[in-house]
Design a protein around this motif. Structure first.
Motif, mmCIF file in Angstrom:
data_model
loop_
_atom_site.group_PDB
_atom_site.id
_atom_site.type_symbol
_atom_site.label_atom_id
_atom_site.label_comp_id
_atom_site.label_asym_id
_atom_site.label_seq_id
_atom_site.Cartn_x
_atom_site.Cartn_y
_atom_site.Cartn_z
ATOM 1 N N ASP A 80 0.723 -1.716 -0.177
ATOM 2 C CA ASP A 80 -0.045 -0.182 0.194
ATOM 3 C C ASP A 80 0.810 1.652 0.144
ATOM 4 O O ASP A 80 2.221 1.054 0.498
ATOM 5 C CB ASP A 80 -0.762 0.232 1.349
ATOM 6 C CG ASP A 80 0.239 0.025 2.377
ATOM 7 O OD1 ASP A 80 0.811 0.685 2.490
ATOM 8 O OD2 ASP A 80 -0.835 -1.189 3.074
ATOM 9 N N ALA A 81 0.191 2.552 -0.318
ATOM 10 C CA ALA A 81 0.892 3.475 -0.485
ATOM 11 C C ALA A 81 1.746 3.836 1.087
ATOM 12 O O ALA A 81 3.170 3.981 0.776
ATOM 13 C CB ALA A 81 0.423 4.925 -0.712
ATOM 14 N N GLU A 94 1.738 4.311 -9.113
ATOM 15 C CA GLU A 94 0.045 2.728 -8.770
ATOM 16 C C GLU A 94 0.159 1.713 -10.236
ATOM 17 O O GLU A 94 0.504 2.492 -11.257
ATOM 18 C CB GLU A 94 -0.807 2.545 -7.987
ATOM 19 C CG GLU A 94 -0.429 3.473 -6.636
ATOM 20 C CD GLU A 94 -1.780 3.994 -6.406
ATOM 21 O OE1 GLU A 94 -2.898 3.336 -7.477
ATOM 22 O OE2 GLU A 94 -2.009 4.974 -4.818
ATOM 23 N N ARG A 96 -2.852 -0.604 -11.087
ATOM 24 C CA ARG A 96 -3.537 -1.513 -10.971
ATOM 25 C C ARG A 96 -4.027 -2.596 -11.939
ATOM 26 O O ARG A 96 -3.302 -2.987 -13.235
ATOM 27 C CB ARG A 96 -4.951 -1.079 -11.905
ATOM 28 C CG ARG A 96 -4.610 1.041 -10.694
ATOM 29 C CD ARG A 96 -4.795 0.270 -9.239
ATOM 30 N NE ARG A 96 -5.224 2.148 -8.741
ATOM 31 C CZ ARG A 96 -5.663 2.663 -7.901
ATOM 32 N NH1 ARG A 96 -7.170 2.008 -7.994
ATOM 33 N NH2 ARG A 96 -5.426 3.574 -7.899
ATOM 34 N N GLU A 111 -9.258 -1.117 -8.386
ATOM 35 C CA GLU A 111 -8.977 -0.532 -7.073
ATOM 36 C C GLU A 111 -7.708 -1.422 -7.079
ATOM 37 O O GLU A 111 -7.331 -0.817 -5.248
ATOM 38 C CB GLU A 111 -10.262 -0.678 -6.933
ATOM 39 C CG GLU A 111 -11.256 0.609 -6.671
ATOM 40 C CD GLU A 111 -10.595 1.601 -7.608
ATOM 41 O OE1 GLU A 111 -10.256 2.328 -6.593
ATOM 42 O OE2 GLU A 111 -11.671 2.306 -8.097
ATOM 43 N N GLU A 112 -7.465 -2.656 -7.415
ATOM 44 C CA GLU A 112 -6.204 -3.434 -5.879
ATOM 45 C C GLU A 112 -5.102 -2.530 -6.750
ATOM 46 O O GLU A 112 -4.866 -3.185 -8.301
ATOM 47 C CB GLU A 112 -6.590 -4.779 -5.994
ATOM 48 C CG GLU A 112 -5.546 -5.520 -5.549
ATOM 49 C CD GLU A 112 -5.782 -7.017 -5.858
ATOM 50 O OE1 GLU A 112 -5.049 -8.333 -5.338
ATOM 51 O OE2 GLU A 112 -6.626 -7.961 -6.594
ATOM 52 N N ILE A 113 -4.136 -2.744 -6.272
ATOM 53 C CA ILE A 113 -3.000 -2.159 -6.409
ATOM 54 C C ILE A 113 -1.901 -3.303 -6.525
ATOM 55 O O ILE A 113 -1.594 -3.746 -5.539
ATOM 56 C CB ILE A 113 -2.334 -0.777 -5.475
ATOM 57 C CG1 ILE A 113 -2.818 -0.053 -5.696
ATOM 58 C CG2 ILE A 113 -1.088 -1.077 -5.797
ATOM 59 C CD1 ILE A 113 -2.401 1.503 -4.416
ATOM 60 N N GLU A 114 -1.455 -3.479 -7.343
ATOM 61 C CA GLU A 114 -0.853 -4.796 -8.005
ATOM 62 C C GLU A 114 1.003 -4.632 -7.631
ATOM 63 O O GLU A 114 1.854 -5.397 -7.558
ATOM 64 C CB GLU A 114 -0.509 -5.263 -9.168
ATOM 65 C CG GLU A 114 -2.323 -6.007 -9.869
ATOM 66 C CD GLU A 114 -2.423 -6.953 -10.769
ATOM 67 O OE1 GLU A 114 -0.739 -6.877 -11.683
ATOM 68 O OE2 GLU A 114 -3.508 -7.785 -11.005
ATOM 69 N N TYR A 116 4.549 -1.621 -8.346
ATOM 70 C CA TYR A 116 4.525 -0.084 -8.118
ATOM 71 C C TYR A 116 5.339 0.004 -9.464
ATOM 72 O O TYR A 116 6.568 -1.151 -9.286
ATOM 73 C CB TYR A 116 4.708 0.856 -7.033
ATOM 74 C CG TYR A 116 3.881 1.065 -5.694
ATOM 75 C CD1 TYR A 116 3.378 2.714 -6.139
ATOM 76 C CD2 TYR A 116 3.869 -0.086 -5.361
ATOM 77 C CE1 TYR A 116 2.296 2.571 -5.260
ATOM 78 C CE2 TYR A 116 2.959 0.020 -4.367
ATOM 79 C CZ TYR A 116 2.329 1.725 -4.006
ATOM 80 O OH TYR A 116 1.498 1.392 -3.219
ATOM 81 N N VAL A 135 -1.566 5.673 -12.767
ATOM 82 C CA VAL A 135 -2.037 5.063 -12.867
ATOM 83 C C VAL A 135 -0.864 3.696 -14.607
ATOM 84 O O VAL A 135 -1.396 4.899 -15.811
ATOM 85 C CB VAL A 135 -3.073 4.520 -12.134
ATOM 86 C CG1 VAL A 135 -4.231 4.573 -13.700
ATOM 87 C CG2 VAL A 135 -3.062 3.247 -11.701
#
Length: 221
Positions: A80-81, A94, A96, A111-114, A116, A135
Motif C-alpha cells: 500500500d502507499a 501505482e 492497477r 481498485e487493487e494495487i498490484e 509500483y 496509474v
C-alpha cells in the motif's frame, strides 16, 4: 546510489554482470547501464535483484548501510502507499490490476494495487506529469496497434482529462474501458483506432475521460 550498491552486492555475491542479467531475465547491457547510473530498474526488478544477491532493497537504494536482507522497500504481499517511499530522483506510480481495452471494453479501472513502477522525477517534471495523478495499467485488444500493442503497460495521467486533438486517452463508455485516439473533425470528436482494421466511431456523449496516455512499455518477447 542504486548503481554503486548493485555493483557492490553483485561482486560480493560473486556474480558477473552477465550472470546477474540472466537471473533477472535482462540484457547484460541493462545491468551495466544501471550500475553506471544511466538507467533505473523498476521496483519489481530491484526486489528480485535483492533476493538474488541476498541483500535488502533498502541497501540497494541507499536507505540502509546494512547489506543484510532484513527489510524491503515494499512489504510482503500487496503493497500500500504507506510502504513505498520516494527516493532521490525517483517517484513510484501505482500499477492497477485491471486492463483497459483497445477494442472490446474492459469493465472498470481496478481498485487493487498490484505493485509500483519507478519513474525518474526529471522525466516526469519535464512533461508536467504529477505521479500522484497517474496509474499504470495494461492494454487489451489490437485496435491501437502498432502504437500500443496488446499487453503493453501504459501510464495514464488522470490529471489530463481535457481532450486534445491527436491525444490518446483511456475512456469509460457504454462498452467499458477503452483506449482511443481523440480526433477532431468538423462534424465533432471521433474515437479513432491506430489499427486501420478498426473503423473510427463518433465520440460517445456519455464517455468519461479517465486520463491521457503519456508513456508505454512492452516486453520484446
Amino acid at each position: 546510489m542504486l548503481g554503486r550498491r548493485l555493483r557492490t552486492a553483485r561482486r560480493r555475491a560473486g556474480l558477473s554482470q552477465h550472470e546477474l542479467a540472466t537471473a533477472l531475465d535482462k540484457d547484460r547491457t541493462m545491468v551495466s547501464h544501471v550500475e553506471g547510473g544511466k538507467k533505473f530498474f523498476s521496483l519489481e526488478v530491484v526486489i528480485e535483484a535483492a533476493r538474488i544477491l541476498d541483500t535488502s532493497v533498502d541497501y540497494l537504494v541507499g536507505l540502509s548501510a546494512d547489506p543484510a536482507p532484513a527489510s524491503s522497500l515494499v512489504a510482503p504481499g500487496v503493497p500500500d502507499a504507506s510502504t513505498v517511499r520516494d527516493l532521490p530522483g525517483i517517484r513510484w506510480v501505482e500499477v492497477r490490476g485491471l486492463a483497459a481495452a483497445a477494442g472490446g471494453g474492459a469493465t472498470v479501472l481496478g481498485e487493487e494495487i498490484e505493485g509500483y513502477l519507478a519513474f525518474r522525477r526529471e522525466w516526469l517534471a519535464s512533461r508536467g506529469i504529477d505521479p500522484t495523478q497517474c496509474v499504470v495499467i495494461d492494454v487489451m485488444g489490437d485496435s491501437m496497434e502498432p502504437t500500443l500493442p496488446e499487453g503493453s503497460a501504459i501510464l495514464v495521467d488522470r490529471g489530463q482529462r481535457r481532450r486534445r486533438d491527436g491525444g490518446v486517452y483511456v475512456l469509460r463508455g457504454e462498452d467499458g474501458l477503452l483506449v482511443k485516439r481523440a480526433i477532431r473533425h468538423r462534424q465533432g470528436w471521433v474515437m479513432a483506432s491506430d489499427n486501420p482494421a478498426h473503423a473510427p466511431s463518433p465520440w460517445q456523449p456519455d464517455a468519461e475521460v479517465i486520463g491521457e496516455v503519456r508513456w508505454m512499455a512492452r516486453s520484446i518477447r
